[in-house]
Write a protein that holds these residues in place. Sequence first.
Motif, PDB file in Angstrom:
ATOM      1  N   ARG A  85     -22.305   7.654 -24.660  1.00  0.00           N
ATOM      2  CA  ARG A  85     -21.388   7.934 -25.771  1.00  0.00           C
ATOM      3  C   ARG A  85     -20.575   6.702 -26.143  1.00  0.00           C
ATOM      4  NH1 ARG A  85     -20.223  13.200 -23.153  1.00  0.00           N
ATOM      5  NH2 ARG A  85     -21.307  14.823 -24.320  1.00  0.00           N
ATOM      6  N   ARG A  86     -20.071   6.000 -25.136  1.00  0.00           N
ATOM      7  CA  ARG A  86     -19.261   4.814 -25.417  1.00  0.00           C
ATOM      8  C   ARG A  86     -20.092   3.733 -26.089  1.00  0.00           C
ATOM      9  NH1 ARG A  86     -16.712   5.360 -19.922  1.00  0.00           N
ATOM     10  NH2 ARG A  86     -14.783   6.511 -20.270  1.00  0.00           N
ATOM     11  N   LEU A  87     -21.343   3.598 -25.641  1.00  0.00           N
ATOM     12  CA  LEU A  87     -22.211   2.593 -26.242  1.00  0.00           C
ATOM     13  C   LEU A  87     -22.516   2.949 -27.692  1.00  0.00           C
ATOM     14  CD1 LEU A  87     -23.854   0.010 -25.819  1.00  0.00           C
ATOM     15  CD2 LEU A  87     -25.783   1.456 -25.152  1.00  0.00           C
ATOM     16  N   GLN A  88     -22.790   4.223 -27.960  1.00  0.00           N
ATOM     17  CA  GLN A  88     -23.056   4.648 -29.327  1.00  0.00           C
ATOM     18  C   GLN A  88     -21.832   4.416 -30.218  1.00  0.00           C
ATOM     19  OE1 GLN A  88     -24.181   8.718 -28.544  1.00  0.00           O
ATOM     20  NE2 GLN A  88     -26.373   8.254 -28.594  1.00  0.00           N
ATOM     21  N   GLN A  89     -20.659   4.729 -29.709  1.00  0.00           N
ATOM     22  CA  GLN A  89     -19.437   4.523 -30.479  1.00  0.00           C
ATOM     23  C   GLN A  89     -19.215   3.041 -30.749  1.00  0.00           C
ATOM     24  OE1 GLN A  89     -16.735   6.470 -27.819  1.00  0.00           O
ATOM     25  NE2 GLN A  89     -17.111   8.517 -28.664  1.00  0.00           N
ATOM     26  N   GLY A  90     -19.483   2.212 -29.733  1.00  0.00           N
ATOM     27  CA  GLY A  90     -19.318   0.779 -29.909  1.00  0.00           C
ATOM     28  C   GLY A  90     -20.238   0.221 -30.975  1.00  0.00           C
ATOM     29  N   PHE A  91     -21.499   0.650 -30.981  1.00  0.00           N
ATOM     30  CA  PHE A  91     -22.448   0.182 -31.987  1.00  0.00           C
ATOM     31  C   PHE A  91     -22.039   0.642 -33.384  1.00  0.00           C
ATOM     32  CE2 PHE A  91     -25.342  -1.556 -28.968  1.00  0.00           C
ATOM     33  CZ  PHE A  91     -26.255  -2.314 -29.702  1.00  0.00           C
ATOM     34  N   ARG A  92     -21.563   1.867 -33.492  1.00  0.00           N
ATOM     35  CA  ARG A  92     -21.171   2.361 -34.816  1.00  0.00           C
ATOM     36  C   ARG A  92     -19.971   1.589 -35.354  1.00  0.00           C
ATOM     37  NH1 ARG A  92     -23.958   6.303 -36.801  1.00  0.00           N
ATOM     38  NH2 ARG A  92     -25.090   7.778 -35.490  1.00  0.00           N
ATOM     39  N   GLU A  93     -19.028   1.245 -34.487  1.00  0.00           N
ATOM     40  CA  GLU A  93     -17.845   0.513 -34.926  1.00  0.00           C
ATOM     41  C   GLU A  93     -18.164  -0.944 -35.257  1.00  0.00           C
ATOM     42  OE1 GLU A  93     -14.628   0.865 -32.224  1.00  0.00           O
ATOM     43  OE2 GLU A  93     -14.323   3.005 -32.614  1.00  0.00           O
ATOM     44  N   CYS A  94     -19.026  -1.561 -34.424  1.00  0.00           N
ATOM     45  CA  CYS A  94     -19.301  -2.998 -34.595  1.00  0.00           C
ATOM     46  C   CYS A  94     -20.484  -3.278 -35.513  1.00  0.00           C
ATOM     47  CB  CYS A  94     -19.556  -3.641 -33.235  1.00  0.00           C
ATOM     48  SG  CYS A  94     -18.166  -3.549 -32.103  1.00  0.00           S
ATOM     49  N   MET A  95     -21.489  -2.398 -35.499  1.00  0.00           N
ATOM     50  CA  MET A  95     -22.733  -2.664 -36.228  1.00  0.00           C
ATOM     51  C   MET A  95     -22.998  -1.647 -37.338  1.00  0.00           C
ATOM     52  SD  MET A  95     -23.541  -5.265 -34.424  1.00  0.00           S
ATOM     53  CE  MET A  95     -25.146  -5.627 -35.137  1.00  0.00           C
ATOM     54  N   ASN A  96     -22.199  -0.578 -37.384  1.00  0.00           N
ATOM     55  CA  ASN A  96     -22.365   0.491 -38.363  1.00  0.00           C
ATOM     56  C   ASN A  96     -23.740   1.156 -38.250  1.00  0.00           C
ATOM     57  OD1 ASN A  96     -21.296   2.137 -40.394  1.00  0.00           O
ATOM     58  ND2 ASN A  96     -22.306   0.963 -42.008  1.00  0.00           N
ATOM     59  N   GLN A  97     -24.273   1.235 -37.042  1.00  0.00           N
ATOM     60  CA  GLN A  97     -25.554   1.888 -36.784  1.00  0.00           C
ATOM     61  C   GLN A  97     -25.653   2.201 -35.301  1.00  0.00           C
ATOM     62  OE1 GLN A  97     -27.861  -2.428 -36.787  1.00  0.00           O
ATOM     63  NE2 GLN A  97     -28.749  -0.766 -37.885  1.00  0.00           N
ATOM     64  N   THR A  98     -26.634   3.012 -34.939  1.00  0.00           N
ATOM     65  CA  THR A  98     -26.828   3.357 -33.533  1.00  0.00           C
ATOM     66  C   THR A  98     -27.616   2.257 -32.822  1.00  0.00           C
ATOM     67  OG1 THR A  98     -28.957   4.466 -33.843  1.00  0.00           O
ATOM     68  CG2 THR A  98     -26.959   5.784 -34.200  1.00  0.00           C
ATOM     69  N   PRO A  99     -27.593   2.235 -31.493  1.00  0.00           N
ATOM     70  CA  PRO A  99     -28.406   1.242 -30.779  1.00  0.00           C
ATOM     71  C   PRO A  99     -29.888   1.320 -31.132  1.00  0.00           C
ATOM     72  CG  PRO A  99     -26.832   2.249 -29.281  1.00  0.00           C
ATOM     73  CD  PRO A  99     -26.745   3.009 -30.559  1.00  0.00           C
ATOM     74  N   PHE A 100     -30.414   2.519 -31.325  1.00  0.00           N
ATOM     75  CA  PHE A 100     -31.845   2.644 -31.615  1.00  0.00           C
ATOM     76  C   PHE A 100     -32.179   2.277 -33.055  1.00  0.00           C
ATOM     77  CE2 PHE A 100     -32.047   4.521 -27.518  1.00  0.00           C
ATOM     78  CZ  PHE A 100     -33.355   4.317 -27.100  1.00  0.00           C
ATOM     79  N   GLU A 101     -31.234   2.455 -33.960  1.00  0.00           N
ATOM     80  CA  GLU A 101     -31.455   1.950 -35.316  1.00  0.00           C
ATOM     81  C   GLU A 101     -31.511   0.430 -35.304  1.00  0.00           C
ATOM     82  OE1 GLU A 101     -29.307   5.538 -37.898  1.00  0.00           O
ATOM     83  OE2 GLU A 101     -28.144   3.806 -37.227  1.00  0.00           O
ATOM     84  N   TYR A 102     -30.637  -0.181 -34.520  1.00  0.00           N
ATOM     85  CA  TYR A 102     -30.662  -1.640 -34.391  1.00  0.00           C
ATOM     86  C   TYR A 102     -31.960  -2.092 -33.726  1.00  0.00           C
ATOM     87  CZ  TYR A 102     -29.259  -6.406 -33.319  1.00  0.00           C
ATOM     88  OH  TYR A 102     -29.213  -7.781 -33.249  1.00  0.00           O
ATOM     89  N   LEU A 103     -32.379  -1.400 -32.679  1.00  0.00           N
ATOM     90  CA  LEU A 103     -33.626  -1.740 -31.984  1.00  0.00           C
ATOM     91  C   LEU A 103     -34.818  -1.681 -32.939  1.00  0.00           C
ATOM     92  CD1 LEU A 103     -35.358  -2.226 -29.437  1.00  0.00           C
ATOM     93  CD2 LEU A 103     -35.265   0.249 -29.022  1.00  0.00           C
ATOM     94  N   PHE A 104     -34.862  -0.655 -33.783  1.00  0.00           N
ATOM     95  CA  PHE A 104     -35.977  -0.531 -34.715  1.00  0.00           C
ATOM     96  C   PHE A 104     -35.985  -1.695 -35.710  1.00  0.00           C
ATOM     97  CE2 PHE A 104     -37.993   1.064 -38.630  1.00  0.00           C
ATOM     98  CZ  PHE A 104     -39.225   1.412 -38.122  1.00  0.00           C
ATOM     99  N   GLU A 105     -34.815  -2.107 -36.176  1.00  0.00           N
ATOM    100  CA  GLU A 105     -34.757  -3.235 -37.105  1.00  0.00           C
ATOM    101  C   GLU A 105     -35.269  -4.518 -36.453  1.00  0.00           C
ATOM    102  OE1 GLU A 105     -30.993  -3.856 -38.889  1.00  0.00           O
ATOM    103  OE2 GLU A 105     -31.085  -2.038 -40.119  1.00  0.00           O
ATOM    104  N   VAL A 106     -34.910  -4.738 -35.190  1.00  0.00           N
ATOM    105  CA  VAL A 106     -35.404  -5.921 -34.479  1.00  0.00           C
ATOM    106  C   VAL A 106     -36.915  -5.854 -34.329  1.00  0.00           C
ATOM    107  CG1 VAL A 106     -35.353  -7.175 -32.275  1.00  0.00           C
ATOM    108  CG2 VAL A 106     -33.228  -6.321 -33.284  1.00  0.00           C
ATOM    109  N   ARG A 107     -37.430  -4.690 -33.982  1.00  0.00           N
ATOM    110  CA  ARG A 107     -38.887  -4.535 -33.859  1.00  0.00           C
ATOM    111  C   ARG A 107     -39.581  -4.758 -35.201  1.00  0.00           C
ATOM    112  NH1 ARG A 107     -38.882   0.927 -30.025  1.00  0.00           N
ATOM    113  NH2 ARG A 107     -38.787  -0.171 -28.010  1.00  0.00           N
ATOM    114  N   LEU A 108     -38.958  -4.285 -36.269  1.00  0.00           N
ATOM    115  CA  LEU A 108     -39.526  -4.464 -37.600  1.00  0.00           C
ATOM    116  C   LEU A 108     -39.596  -5.947 -37.958  1.00  0.00           C
ATOM    117  CD1 LEU A 108     -40.471  -2.595 -39.983  1.00  0.00           C
ATOM    118  CD2 LEU A 108     -38.188  -2.904 -40.946  1.00  0.00           C
TER     119      LEU A 108
END
Length: 310
Positions: A238-261
Amino acid sequence: MGTYSTTRFTDWHEVHEAVAAAYFPHEMRPLTTGAASRSALKTATIGSCRITSMRLGAEVSVATDHPGAYGVNIPVSGRFESVVGKTAVLSLPGQATICPPDTRTVIPHWSPSCRLIGFKVEKSYLQHEMDRVLGRPGKLPMQIDLRSGRGASWLKFVHTVFHQVADDAGLWRDSLVLTQLAGTLTTAFVLAATPDEEDSHRGARPRIVKRVIDAIHADPARAWTPGEMAELAGVSVRRLQQGFRECMNQTPFEYLFEVRLERAHAELVSAGPPATVADIAFRCGITHTGRFAAAYRDRYGSTPSETLKR
């Protein structure tokens, strides 16, 4: 990974043995004269988890200690009454009864009108995932609501995974995929079954986000699970998800998918025969080719195959 399924029984001994093999060792006693042949059972094993669909041809009583694993009993139809330890629990469709391991559970009247989905997860595996997801000791309730929110999402995911793994002999039999599915199923269950916690580590978020971002870029093809990311960051999911939303405006897995793309795009641009789009996508950690193709076209204005041919 293995699946076991049957829809034909000749006597109650066969029913008992099939349910014991597919779900938990137990004591079963028919209470009415219904036919054993009307019973049906189907199961799918996903790593340290197992999902089993059960319907019995007569009213029975069942007693079990759930040795070494949690049992989450989800009625799809009818009423499901249990006595867990000394506590009576009644679950209807849209609810689930959580039976802890090594604790006596009695089902006094399991009727033919009640079709049950059972989710079994090994005790040590679930407890390890709870430690990683919550970042603190956690306690599961005896019943959870699956009618809305996270509970409804988890139940829908259970149904999807069950049918895919039990009925499709393709990608869903791959051990790498099954390991990731088991982690995601268990993480989602923990999040659905436990209340939100207060966040007391706001100042640590930029550091924990950077740590996970660095790991993703170092190995985007890894079969990441939410628990592994949180363990790497040293916080709860939960803390990691909240951190990503505040800092990156997305979830960790949304960010992971963009990197893979982005990684797949770079490989498609530089690759040539005999490379294929599927090979490159899989090498970059992408297993859902339909989603990949749609996201790729939105981002780069062409299909992956068109890029590869240039």
